[in-house]
Design an enzyme around this catalytic site. Structure first.
Site, PDB file in Angstrom:
ATOM      1  N   CYS A  59      -3.683  -1.556  -2.255  1.00  0.00           N
ATOM      2  CA  CYS A  59      -3.893  -0.146  -2.586  1.00  0.00           C
ATOM      3  C   CYS A  59      -4.924  -0.096  -3.714  1.00  0.00           C
ATOM      4  O   CYS A  59      -4.701  -0.665  -4.798  1.00  0.00           O
ATOM      5  CB  CYS A  59      -2.568   0.466  -3.043  1.00  0.00           C
ATOM      6  N   CYS A 104     -10.981   2.550  -1.482  1.00  0.00           N
ATOM      7  CA  CYS A 104      -9.607   2.869  -1.071  1.00  0.00           C
ATOM      8  C   CYS A 104      -9.442   2.267   0.312  1.00  0.00           C
ATOM      9  O   CYS A 104     -10.319   2.442   1.175  1.00  0.00           O
ATOM     10  CB  CYS A 104      -9.427   4.389  -1.027  1.00  0.00           C
ATOM     11  N   THR A 105      -8.347   1.558   0.533  1.00  0.00           N
ATOM     12  CA  THR A 105      -8.205   0.826   1.800  1.00  0.00           C
ATOM     13  C   THR A 105      -8.085   1.751   3.014  1.00  0.00           C
ATOM     14  O   THR A 105      -8.375   1.335   4.125  1.00  0.00           O
ATOM     15  CB  THR A 105      -7.008  -0.134   1.731  1.00  0.00           C
ATOM     16  N   HIS A 106      -7.670   2.993   2.799  1.00  0.00           N
ATOM     17  CA  HIS A 106      -7.622   3.926   3.931  1.00  0.00           C
ATOM     18  C   HIS A 106      -9.023   4.245   4.469  1.00  0.00           C
ATOM     19  O   HIS A 106      -9.174   4.608   5.632  1.00  0.00           O
ATOM     20  CB  HIS A 106      -6.967   5.241   3.509  1.00  0.00           C
ATOM     21  N   THR A 108      -5.792   2.386  -5.519  1.00  0.00           N
ATOM     22  CA  THR A 108      -5.346   3.202  -6.652  1.00  0.00           C
ATOM     23  C   THR A 108      -4.450   2.390  -7.587  1.00  0.00           C
ATOM     24  O   THR A 108      -4.620   2.429  -8.814  1.00  0.00           O
ATOM     25  CB  THR A 108      -4.624   4.455  -6.110  1.00  0.00           C
ATOM     26  N   TYR A 139      -0.963   8.633  -3.305  1.00  0.00           N
ATOM     27  CA  TYR A 139      -0.912   8.333  -4.735  1.00  0.00           C
ATOM     28  C   TYR A 139      -2.126   8.927  -5.484  1.00  0.00           C
ATOM     29  O   TYR A 139      -2.051   9.193  -6.679  1.00  0.00           O
ATOM     30  CB  TYR A 139      -0.960   6.815  -4.943  1.00  0.00           C
ATOM     31  N   GLY A 140      -3.235   9.068  -4.756  1.00  0.00           N
ATOM     32  CA  GLY A 140      -4.534   9.271  -5.407  1.00  0.00           C
ATOM     33  C   GLY A 140      -4.715  10.564  -6.184  1.00  0.00           C
ATOM     34  O   GLY A 140      -5.646  10.673  -6.971  1.00  0.00           O
ATOM     35  N   ASP A 186       0.867  -1.183   0.000  1.00  0.00           N
ATOM     36  CA  ASP A 186       0.000   0.000   0.000  1.00  0.00           C
ATOM     37  C   ASP A 186       0.902   1.230   0.000  1.00  0.00           C
ATOM     38  O   ASP A 186       2.108   1.132   0.268  1.00  0.00           O
ATOM     39  CB  ASP A 186      -0.924   0.012   1.237  1.00  0.00           C
ATOM     40  N   SER A 187       0.306   2.393  -0.271  1.00  0.00           N
ATOM     41  CA  SER A 187       1.091   3.626  -0.185  1.00  0.00           C
ATOM     42  C   SER A 187       1.351   3.993   1.277  1.00  0.00           C
ATOM     43  O   SER A 187       2.320   4.679   1.584  1.00  0.00           O
ATOM     44  CB  SER A 187       0.346   4.765  -0.892  1.00  0.00           C
TER      45      SER A 187
END
Ligand code: DGL
Length: 252
Positions: A69, A181-183, A71, A38-39, A6-7
């Site tokens: 991630c 988005c995983t966040h 994205t 990244y988005g 992931d970022s």
């Protein structure tokens, strides 16, 4: 060894799910914290970052890569797979399948801007559930909020910001909200409070299930690497409750 990418801290939920499913798996989490988020980047730059991340995983010697991630899953799964030189899965298809399985017909998709512009979730949902009503919103502020620990569901500033960002989604009256988005999983209590009774589908949740069982055998080791100093990542991960006890964080 299974790599998880992931970022930032968003993929830690996929890491936890993998540890629960495969306690003997050797796992390596790499977060490109130096270049997060990244988005808001262009597709070409995201693809370059993805290729470079894939090269790191190849150097680590992973046999399988779980891209956690949204994205990169949306824009550059082929690029990261090619560079990692191993089988790869992303977070798009597992959540799309869960929504189709549950027969949802009016889906609000929340993601980073790059993912929203790619229209990947819309294409995959429309292909599997023709006639489904979709609204996609790019949410550029959500990843920085989560990385900075702003996700408490009773935070009035957060709720006001979410209310503004998500108001087109509220008047759409969805029967499902896809967190692409995983966040965004960390914002789910706050988002749920704005969409009372509407189920939220987190793209990270189903993703661990995409990793074939044969890659889950090993000695249960866990390593975490980031591309910038480890302190900010450790703080963010601890706030989010996603850092396994006693694990070292290395920098590459
Ligand atoms: N967790 C990443 C995602 O799912 C965050 C992307 C970003 O860094 O903006 O898209």
């Amino acid at each position: 060894m299974i790599g998880v990418f992931d970022s930032g801290i968003g993929g830690l939920s996929v890491l936890s799910a993998l540890r629960a499913a495969y306690p003997e798996a050797d796992l390596l989490y790499y977060a490109d914290t130096a270049r997060l988020p990244y988005g808001g980047r262009s597709p070409a730059l995201i693809r370059r970052f993805a290729r470079e991340a894939g090269e790191r995983f190849a150097a680590f010697g992973v046999d399988y890569l779980a891209v956690a991630c949204g994205t990169v899953s949306a824009l550059a799964l082929d690029a990261i797979a090619d560079a990692a030189n191993c089988p790869v899965s992303g977070v798009v298809l597992p959540v799309v399948r869960a929504i189709v399985r549950d027969g949802r017909r009016r889906v609000l998709i929340l993601s980073t801007e790059a993912t929203a512009n790619s229209r990947v979730f819309e294409k995959e949902l429309a292909a599997r559930a023709p006639g489904v009503d979709l609204l996609s919103l790019g949410c550029p502020l959500f990843v920085p909020l989560v990385e900075n620990g702003v996700f408490a569901p009773n935070d009035p500033a957060l709720l006001s910001l979410l209310g503004r960002a998500l108001s087109p989604g509220m008047t759409f009256f969805p029967d499902a909200v896809l967190l692409g988005c995983t966040h965004f999983r960390l914002l789910s209590p706050a988002i749920a409070s704005l969409f009372s009774g509407v189920p939220l589908y987190d793209c990270g949740e189903a993703a661990a299930g995409a990793v074939p069982e044969r890659f889950g055998r090993g000695n249960g080791t866990l390593r975490i690497f980031v591309s910038d100093g480890p302190d900010a990542f450790r703080r963010a991960a601890l706030r989010a409750g996603g850092l396994p006890d006693g694990v070292e964080i290395g920098t590459v």
